[in-house]
Design a protein around this motif. Structure first.
Motif, short mmCIF file in Angstrom:
data_model
loop_
_atom_site.label_atom_id
_atom_site.label_comp_id
_atom_site.label_asym_id
_atom_site.label_seq_id
_atom_site.Cartn_x
_atom_site.Cartn_y
_atom_site.Cartn_z
N LEU A 9 -4.62 7.30 -5.78
CA LEU A 9 -4.39 6.43 -6.92
C LEU A 9 -2.92 6.01 -6.92
N ALA A 38 -15.14 -2.86 -1.38
CA ALA A 38 -15.01 -2.71 -2.82
C ALA A 38 -16.41 -2.63 -3.43
N PRO A 86 -4.40 -4.74 -7.64
CA PRO A 86 -5.70 -4.20 -8.09
C PRO A 86 -6.85 -4.60 -7.16
N ASP A 88 -6.88 -4.67 -4.11
CA ASP A 88 -6.90 -3.84 -2.90
C ASP A 88 -7.72 -2.57 -3.11
N THR A 89 -8.17 -2.35 -4.32
CA THR A 89 -8.98 -1.18 -4.61
C THR A 89 -10.29 -1.23 -3.83
N LYS A 116 -10.66 6.59 -0.21
CA LYS A 116 -10.67 5.72 -1.39
C LYS A 116 -9.25 5.39 -1.84
N THR A 118 -7.30 3.41 -4.94
CA THR A 118 -7.43 2.82 -6.26
C THR A 118 -6.05 2.36 -6.73
N VAL A 119 -5.96 1.08 -7.06
CA VAL A 119 -4.70 0.52 -7.53
C VAL A 119 -4.87 0.21 -9.01
N SER A 120 -4.08 0.87 -9.81
CA SER A 120 -4.21 0.72 -11.26
C SER A 120 -3.14 -0.21 -11.80
#
Length: 121
Positions: A9, A38, A86, A88-89, A116, A118-120
């Protein structure tokens, strides 16, 4: 035989470095690629590197932000991801192709299990 790791993350604008380690055999003569998938989308090509590491290829969506490299002595391929967005998640997969060059997932014979990202925001 291929294991991808390094996902996690991260906040928008951050960086991650994915690694793909090969075991059981060498992939020094293979074209190596990174793909991502994705939720609800097809698996897409992200980056690729020729067997000698001289030629690299990037999807337009990641140009200027991602870099792919390899070290055949270590049987490892890396994907450096900077300025993450985001979009790129996804789950990122490394794969090996016996072709000289390919962006098509159907040309890849060996696949890692995925890591995995995850870009927040």
């Amino acid at each position: 035989q291929l294991q991808a790791f390094g996902g996690g993350l991260v906040q928008v604008g951050g960086s991650l470095r994915l690694s793909c380690a090969a075991s059981g055999r060498t992939f020094s003569s293979h074209f190596m690629g990174w793909f991502r998938q994705a939720p609800g989308k097809e698996r897409e090509f992200v980056a690729g590197v020729s067997w000698g590491g001289v030629s690299t290829y990037l999807a337009d969506s990641v140009k200027g932000r991602f870099t792919i490299s390899r070290d055949n002595a270590k049987n490892t391929v890396w994907l450096q991801m900077n300025s993450l967005k985001p979009e790129d998640t996804a789950i990122y997969y490394c794969a090996a192709s016996e072709r000289y060059y390919s962006r098509s997932r159907t040309d890849y014979v060996y696949w890692g299990q995925g890591t995995k990202v995850t870009v927040s925001s």
